[in-house]
Design an enzyme around this catalytic site. Structure first.
Site, PDB file in Angstrom:
ATOM      1  N   GLY A 129      -1.817  -3.090  31.014  1.00  0.00           N
ATOM      2  CA  GLY A 129      -0.947  -1.950  31.259  1.00  0.00           C
ATOM      3  C   GLY A 129       0.415  -2.138  30.630  1.00  0.00           C
ATOM      4  N   GLY A 181       1.597  -7.359  28.751  1.00  0.00           N
ATOM      5  CA  GLY A 181       1.804  -5.970  28.358  1.00  0.00           C
ATOM      6  C   GLY A 181       2.819  -5.800  27.258  1.00  0.00           C
ATOM      7  N   SER A 220      16.970 -14.211 -17.861  1.00  0.00           N
ATOM      8  CA  SER A 220      16.116 -15.190 -18.546  1.00  0.00           C
ATOM      9  C   SER A 220      16.843 -16.507 -18.757  1.00  0.00           C
ATOM     10  CB  SER A 220      15.655 -14.625 -19.890  1.00  0.00           C
ATOM     11  OG  SER A 220      14.828 -13.484 -19.693  1.00  0.00           O
ATOM     12  N   SER A 240      13.326  -4.595 -14.112  1.00  0.00           N
ATOM     13  CA  SER A 240      12.780  -3.872 -12.939  1.00  0.00           C
ATOM     14  C   SER A 240      13.847  -2.994 -12.290  1.00  0.00           C
ATOM     15  CB  SER A 240      12.183  -4.845 -11.931  1.00  0.00           C
ATOM     16  OG  SER A 240      12.970  -5.986 -11.738  1.00  0.00           O
TER      17      SER A 240
END
Length: 626
Positions: A25, A104, A470, A537
């Site tokens: 419950g 619960g 890089s 990105s």
């Protein structure tokens, strides 16, 4: 097999199993109070426990607080919630029951699944005033997932409604509607007050209109656990031992009976053998064994099953286990991040472990209205119907309520249980599709860490062209390798020279470039490598896709340099070409760059290079060697 056997041939302990009852419950709806009161009303409290409860309540300035009976863990008293599944035996009319008190609170639902897995019946406790809450719906879904067949609803705290018949009837209608949508049949609705004892063991004088059973009467009406002895024999192999040149196949019989002389099949091998002897240690000899017993078999011929192999009768036809490489599965997802198609796990099924991949997410349950709908992912603590694919056909019996058949769990590469996964049956391959069954490594993440001395992870360097991604990646790579860390760099230009040479710089091609890089990075990281990805990105959405593909090992690093500085550097002459209109959709000039809002690390490359590399190197080391 076993068609002439009776339960009288078996030990008494196997003929009179206790009836497990799970109590579930919403938190604060009164489960612990109910259990304490139930034990008191049925004279099941240990000596001195009542005095202990009274004294604990007095010290806190409370009336008798029955929930203190179960607060054996200090954290429960500190937080006021039940955190573990507690098993408490009690007797009712000469019959033995076991109460499973399932937590619960949302973050402890994993414990509830473990505790309630073998329950014969459930008592769903609902606050009559508050009605069904989020956790009520979630627990109801778990009851369906686990397959509990007998459900009793206790409308607790009905005294807060003065046991008003109309109000309680409305609460019952609401809960009945909820459970009906899950195809759960309720055997009794009991309006009660666990604190005061109304309708727990004796009828409430405050509800003369109620003519149904008390909770104790409803529990007594729950059928005893169905006998697993009458079912077809199944024994997952635990291990194979050799003593004095005799080989023994050890395991626990999950269902059915077996006797010396029976013919069995070793599942994965498909070979047949005869049971020459049934062996037990420190127990009387008996040529028959049944469900629940842990035994060892001596086989003729002397075959050698593997751990996880399933032994079953040789004469079976229609009742033989299912053999399939694509499996329909009902899922309760426990991980903190969503589940997505393509993720791989270990499926634990009894003693067997199988490498599986999520082939499709077929439907996800909306907990607000309990409807099924299509979705691309399963949210944390979500329920879904999915299809699992294995690299080879596996043997299993489909999930059946009340039995252990088909009860699987999904385990990630860190050996954490991330999902409950009852297996429903074989899944058909959609028309026009190919059966793709990825294989998973037999080497665990822990074994790789022990071998390499560090974990695998992905460090995703994002920033404007010319920001130094890089340069930092290659310098850090050299230093990390020098310190013994297996490190690989995935540089944007290097990828476009080979794997992604077919892609341009449109938004769609950029997205595909990132997707491919993320999949490669994930494979390398899962092999235990430190992976440094250096890609512009530019869009947050694309980086989020990369994070989804890679999973928990993804760490976003923002290489932060002002546009003016990047354009001043212009190491490849790209800014000048873009300003001259020779390069369309160039990030920072004619295409946007969306800087991360909350990267794991921000590197300001206006600073001296060596210092920036040092900061990044230390960050990587801190992640992979902690």
């Amino acid at each position: 097999m076993g068609d002439t056997m009776t339960t009288n041939d078996l030990p008494a302990s196997l003929r009179a199993a206790a009836t497990p009852i799970v109590i579930v419950g919403h938190v604060d709806h009164g489960k612990s109070t109910l259990i304490g009161r139930l034990l008191y009303d049925t004279d099941s409290l240990q000596d001195g426990k009542l005095a202990q409860i009274v004294e604990s309540s007095r010290k806190r300035g409370l009336a008798v607080e029955w929930s203190f009976l179960l607060d054996s863990l200090q954290i429960e008293r500190d937080q006021g919630v039940t955190v573990d599944s507690t098993r408490i035996p009690f007797h009712l009319g000469g019959r033995e029951f076991v109460i499973v008190d399932a937590p619960g609170h949302r973050q402890f639902l994993r414990n509830m699944i473990t505790g309630a897995a073998d329950a014969e019946a459930a008592v769903l406790v609902v606050d009559a005033l508050e009605g069904a809450q989020e956790q009520t719906r979630r627990h109801a879904m778990l009851l369906r997932l686990i397959g509990i067949r007998h459900v009793i609803v206790l409308l607790n705290k009905s005294d807060l409604l003065d046991f008003d018949q109309a109000k309680i009837a409305q609460a019952e209608i609401d809960v009945r509607d909820l459970l009906g949508r899950l195809e759960i049949t309720v055997e009794a609705f009991v309006p009660a007050s666990a604190r005061d004892g109304d309708n727990i063991a004796s009828r409430s004088e405050r509800a003369p209109w109620y003519t149904g059973p008390t909770l104790v009467e409803a529990l007594a009406a729950v059928p005893a656990p169905a006998s697993r002895l009458a079912l077809d024999f199944r024994m997952p192999v635990q291990d194979v031992y050799r003593f004095d040149d005799v080989r023994y196949v050890a395991g626990r019989i999950e269902r059915g009976v077996i006797r010396a002389g029976d013919r069995i099949i070793i599942g994965s091998q498909g070979q047949q053998a005869t049971v020459a002897e049934i062996c037990r240690w420190h127990a009387p000899a008996n040529p028959v064994a049944g469900a629940g017993e842990s035994i060892a078999l001596r086989l003729e011929p002397d075959l050698v099953p593997d751990r996880g192999d399933l032994l079953f009768p040789a004469h079976e036809t229609g009742n033989a286990p299912i053999r399939a490489a694509r499996i329909r599965t009902r899922l309760f997802w426990l991980r903190g991040e969503p589940l997505r198609v393509g993720e791989s796990f270990t499926l634990r099924l009894a003693t067997a472990e199988h490498d599986v991949t999520v082939a499709s997410i077929d439907a996800v349950v909306n907990l607000d209205d309990l409807t099924l709908s299509a979705a691309d992912e399963v949210p944390p603590d979500g329920f879904a119907e999915i299809t699992l694919a294995t690299s080879h056909a596996i043997l299993f019996d489909p999930f059946s309520p009340g039995y252990s058949d088909g009860r699987g769990v999904l385990v990630d590469r860190f050996q954490r249980i991330v999902g409950g996964a009852p297996l429903l049956g074989a899944a058909e391959l959609p028309d026009g599709t190919h059966a793709i069954h990825p294989t998973a490594s037999k080497v665990s993440a822990g074994e790789r860490r022990a071998l390499h001395g560090h974990e695998g992870a992905v460090f995703w360097l994002t920033g404007l062209p010319g920001s130094g991604k890089s340069t930092i990646a290659r310098a850090a790579e050299a230093e990390l390798v020098a310190q013994g860390l297996r490190t690989t760099v995935l540089d944007g230009d290097t990828l476009r020279a080979g794997l992604c040479s077919d892609l341009g710089f449109s938004p769609e091609d950029r997205r595909e470039n990132i997707r491919r890089a993320a999949h490669v990075a994930r494979i390398l990281a899962e092999s235990g490598q430190v992976v440094i990805v250096a890609l512009v990105s530019p869009l947050a959405e694309d980086r989020a896709q990369a994070a989804q593909i890679i999973g928990q090992g993804f760490h976003e690093v923002h290489v932060d340099a002002a546009l003016e500085l990047c354009e001043q550097r212009d190491p490849k002459g790209l800014y000048a070409a873009a300003r001259a209109g020779k390069i369309p959709e160039f990030t920072g000039v004619s295409a946007p760059y969306e800087a991360p809002d909350a990267p794991a690390l921000r590197l300001a490359t206006e600073d001296e290079l060596n210092g920036t590399v040092l900061v990044f190197r230390n960050f990587v080391q801190g992640v992979v060697t902690r």
